[in-house]
Enzyme design. Structure first.
Site, short mmCIF file in Angstrom:
data_model
loop_
_atom_site.label_atom_id
_atom_site.label_comp_id
_atom_site.label_asym_id
_atom_site.label_seq_id
_atom_site.Cartn_x
_atom_site.Cartn_y
_atom_site.Cartn_z
CD GLU A 118 35.71 37.81 39.11
OE1 GLU A 118 36.36 38.14 38.11
OE2 GLU A 118 34.64 37.21 39.05
CG ASN A 160 31.98 40.71 40.44
OD1 ASN A 160 32.65 40.35 39.48
ND2 ASN A 160 31.45 39.86 41.30
NE ARG A 177 27.96 42.73 37.91
CZ ARG A 177 28.86 41.77 37.84
NH1 ARG A 177 30.05 42.01 37.32
NH2 ARG A 177 28.58 40.56 38.27
CE LYS A 215 40.93 28.92 38.29
NZ LYS A 215 40.55 29.99 39.20
CD GLU A 262 32.74 37.35 42.83
OE1 GLU A 262 33.53 36.60 42.22
OE2 GLU A 262 31.54 37.48 42.52
CE LYS A 298 28.11 35.37 43.13
NZ LYS A 298 28.42 36.81 43.18
N GLY A 333 35.10 30.38 31.98
CA GLY A 333 34.07 29.49 31.48
C GLY A 333 34.55 28.07 31.30
CB VAL A 387 22.03 39.76 41.07
CG1 VAL A 387 20.72 39.09 41.43
CG2 VAL A 387 22.20 39.85 39.56
#
Lengths: 453, 178
Positions: A289, A291, A293, A158, A275, A237, A164, A296
């Site tokens: 990682e 997140n 914030r 990677k 995660e 997701k 992406g 959703v």
């Protein structure tokens, strides 16, 4: 509540979600809108809506200066960034602090440290939480091959500077590494200005699991259970669940403990999600990682705990701490969330904006709709296609599956195409019911089956 | 003597610290009505909400200020400090001629009528302008953008006041084409 006036720098269902809790807590609210969202439900619900700019996100929701100016000029003392948009730009957190506005989220340094993949991995190691077996920067094919031997094939190379899929490839053996190393490095250089690669074990059957946490910024962290988000298409997701019944209880305990350990070590402030990759074959998990914030899928965690996570966020922001102890958080039953995207799954998920001519959500105990849409609304083409979320909560996973199928059946939407029919197909699928699927399952198995029907 | 926004603010502050329930003031044909009851209305002229810089110092409900010459339809009175203010002020004709052109804000920001606090305003009602004439500034987080008239004509109406926050698409002034 120590805050007076909250500026909501987002749109759509999350803006509505934040406004709901802010109003419940007695806060005044000011909402940022673009020209396309002036007549939206969140705009009507806020005490005041201020129009930043034209519809284009770059000229409205993504413009830090407009957002800050609006928050200041309307006398707001706090700002909630929602998810997406500016929510993980360290600059917003930092400049809010400079302007004397309380940022409802982590410190700028945290967002920055956790946003960089390799830095987050280093943090995880420092906290004693396992990461995917892998390397730091690899500088040669020989180095890659040596690492591949040690970690065990298959491996994935990677780019460290971005994701992406750019600069990324799977290698089943040393020959693959030799064949693809140079071109991957060139691709990464072109995409991110940095051609450095690193190597990780490739987990064949991975599930995406995560833990919802809230930290007080001083080393205390409370978790609000775990989530399974393995139904994904192109790393997006589609369906999320709480709790992670695909993991044995002892492993789940370790998972949650690891999430708390990592974020407490980082003195994490406000809500976040840790995660992990769940390697089913090896019965192990690895940190991926954080997140930094609200996400959703936060409603499924709210349903199984009975907690209001936005209220927890505002409590931390107001300097009042998390407001609940770990032993006061109980996990009950099972919740499933389906994202409702205005896209046509039969036409390669082409966005389907336009007028909603009918919108009749299902009702009943255990059913929750998080959406800003009303019949007659126009779905604008300028933003992401998610128009709402359908959530069910039931005593166990089987009951939740039945409840979700009934809820989707009873949901009447006319106008745009949506992904609801696909969601029903997924939830009814034997693999989903048996809880036997990986993150590649939707694209490899369920979606082709749906398209053939 | 017209009531300026600073005057209105001062009167609101005065009213706030007073023990009064209601205040009705008429100065030179302009009326100001303040009430602690958000449902009460000035019964005479149509209500016209004044531009209020946020935050307001007064906690109780404040009903709108009313220039007596206003003929525009009723706007929402401010019931909380964060309520949506309409644009305000003097020089509002009964009907606006259809050929006038509005200069609108291209983004949210703070409107300034002059290059600096001490300088004279760029334009006023009656000023002749050309496409290149500078007419105002919009400031966003200390970044100043000067707006130009974009057309030849005469300024007929200025809709906003110095230092007021304006939003995208808001009418700043009306220009009668030459």
């Amino acid at each position: 509540m120590g805050l007076n006036r909250l500026f909501v720098a987002n749109r759509g269902e999350i803006a509505l979600r934040i406004l709901r809790t802010a109003k419940k807590l007695g806060l005044e609210t000011v909402l940022a809108v673009s020209d396309a969202d002036r007549d939206s439900l969140p705009a009507q619900m806020a005490d005041r809506a201020v129009c930043l700019g034209p519809a284009a996100a770059t000229k409205s929701y993504l413009d830090i200066n407009l957002v800050l100016h609006a928050a200041k000029a309307t006398g707001c003392d706090a700002l909630h960034p929602g998810y997406g948009f500016l929510s993980e730009r360290p600059e917003l957190s930092r400049r809010c602090e400079e302007e004397g506005i309380i940022f409802v989220g982590p410190r700028a340094e945290s967002i920055k440290a956790l946003g960089d993949k390799l830095s987050a991995i280093a943090l995880s190691k420092a906290a004693g939480v396992a990461t995917v077996p892998g390397t730091d920067h690899i500088t040669s094919v020989a180095g890659a091959q040596a690492a591949g031997e040690e970690i065990g094939y298959p491996v994935v190379m990677k780019a460290s500077a971005g994701g992406g899929g750019k600069g990324m490839f799977r290698a089943n053996g040393p020959a693959d590494l030799a064949a693809r190393y140079d071109s991957a490095s060139r691709e990464a250089l072109a995409a991110f200005g940095d051609g450095r690669l690193y190597l990780e074990r490739f987990v064949e059957d991975a599930r995406h699991v995560e833990v919802q946490v809230v930290g007080d910024g001083e080393g205390s962290v409370v978790h609000f259970g775990d989530r399974d988000c393995s139904v994904q298409r192109r790393y997006q997701k589609l369906i999320e669940e709480a709790q992670v019944t695909a993991m044995p209880p002892a492993l789940r305990d370790r998972l949650r403990a690891a999430a708390v350990q990592l974020t407490a070590h980082a003195r994490y402030r406000n809500a976040g999600t840790v995660e992990f990759l769940y390697d089913v074959a090896r019965q192990d998990f690895y940190f991926i990682e954080v997140n930094s914030r609200i996400q959703v899928e936060h409603p499924v965690s709210e349903e199984i705990t009975g907690q209001d996570l936005i209220a927890r966020q505002l409590s931390v922001a107001a300097g009042q701490g998390i407001g609940i102890r770990q032993d006061q958080v109980t996990l009950t039953g099972h919740a499933i969330e389906v994202r409702i995207n205005a896209e046509d799954p039969l036409n390669n998920f082409l966005p389907s904006p336009g007028r909603v001519t009918a919108w009749q959500p299902p009702t009943g105990p255990g059913i929750r709709i998080d959406s800003h849409i009303r019949a007659g609304d126009l779905i604008p083409p300028f933003y992401d296609s998610m128009v709402g979320k359908l959530i069910v909560h039931a005593p166990d996973r089987d009951a939740a599956i039945e409840a979700m199928l009934r809820a989707i059946r009873d949901f009447r939407i006319e106008g745009p195409k949506t992904t609801l029919p696909l969601a029903a197909h997924i939830i009814d699928h034997p693999d989903f019911r048996a809880n036997r699927f990986s993150t590649r399952w939707l694209e490899d198995t369920a979606l082709p089956a749906f398209l053939q029907e | 003597m017209a009531l300026k926004p600073a005057d209105i603010e001062a009167l609101i502050a005065l009213f706030g610290t007073s023990g009064w329930d209601e205040m009705q003031l008429e100065i030179d044909g302009e009326e100001l009505f303040l009430s602690r009851d958000s449902r009460s209305r000035l019964t005479a002229a149509p209500a016209f909400a004044a531009a209020m810089p946020a935050p307001l110092p007064v906690a109780p409900s404040v009903a709108a200020a009313t220039p007596a010459s206003a003929a525009t339809p009723a706007a929402t009175p401010a019931t909380t400090p964060a309520a949506t203010p309409a644009t305000a002020v003097a020089n509002v004709p009964a009907t606006r001629p259809g050929h006038w052109v509005a200069l609108k804000a291209a983004n949210l920001g703070t409107y300034y009528r002059a290059p600096s606090a001490e300088a004279a305003p760029y334009v006023a009602v009656g000023t002749r302008v050309t496409a290149e004439t500078e007419v105002c500034m919009i400031e966003v987080m200390k970044l100043f953008t000067t707006l130009r008239a974009g057309m030849a004509g005469t300024v007929r109406e200025v809709c906003v006041t110095d230092g007021q926050m304006v939003e995208f698409g808001q009418d700043l002034m009306w220009i009668e084409p030459a």
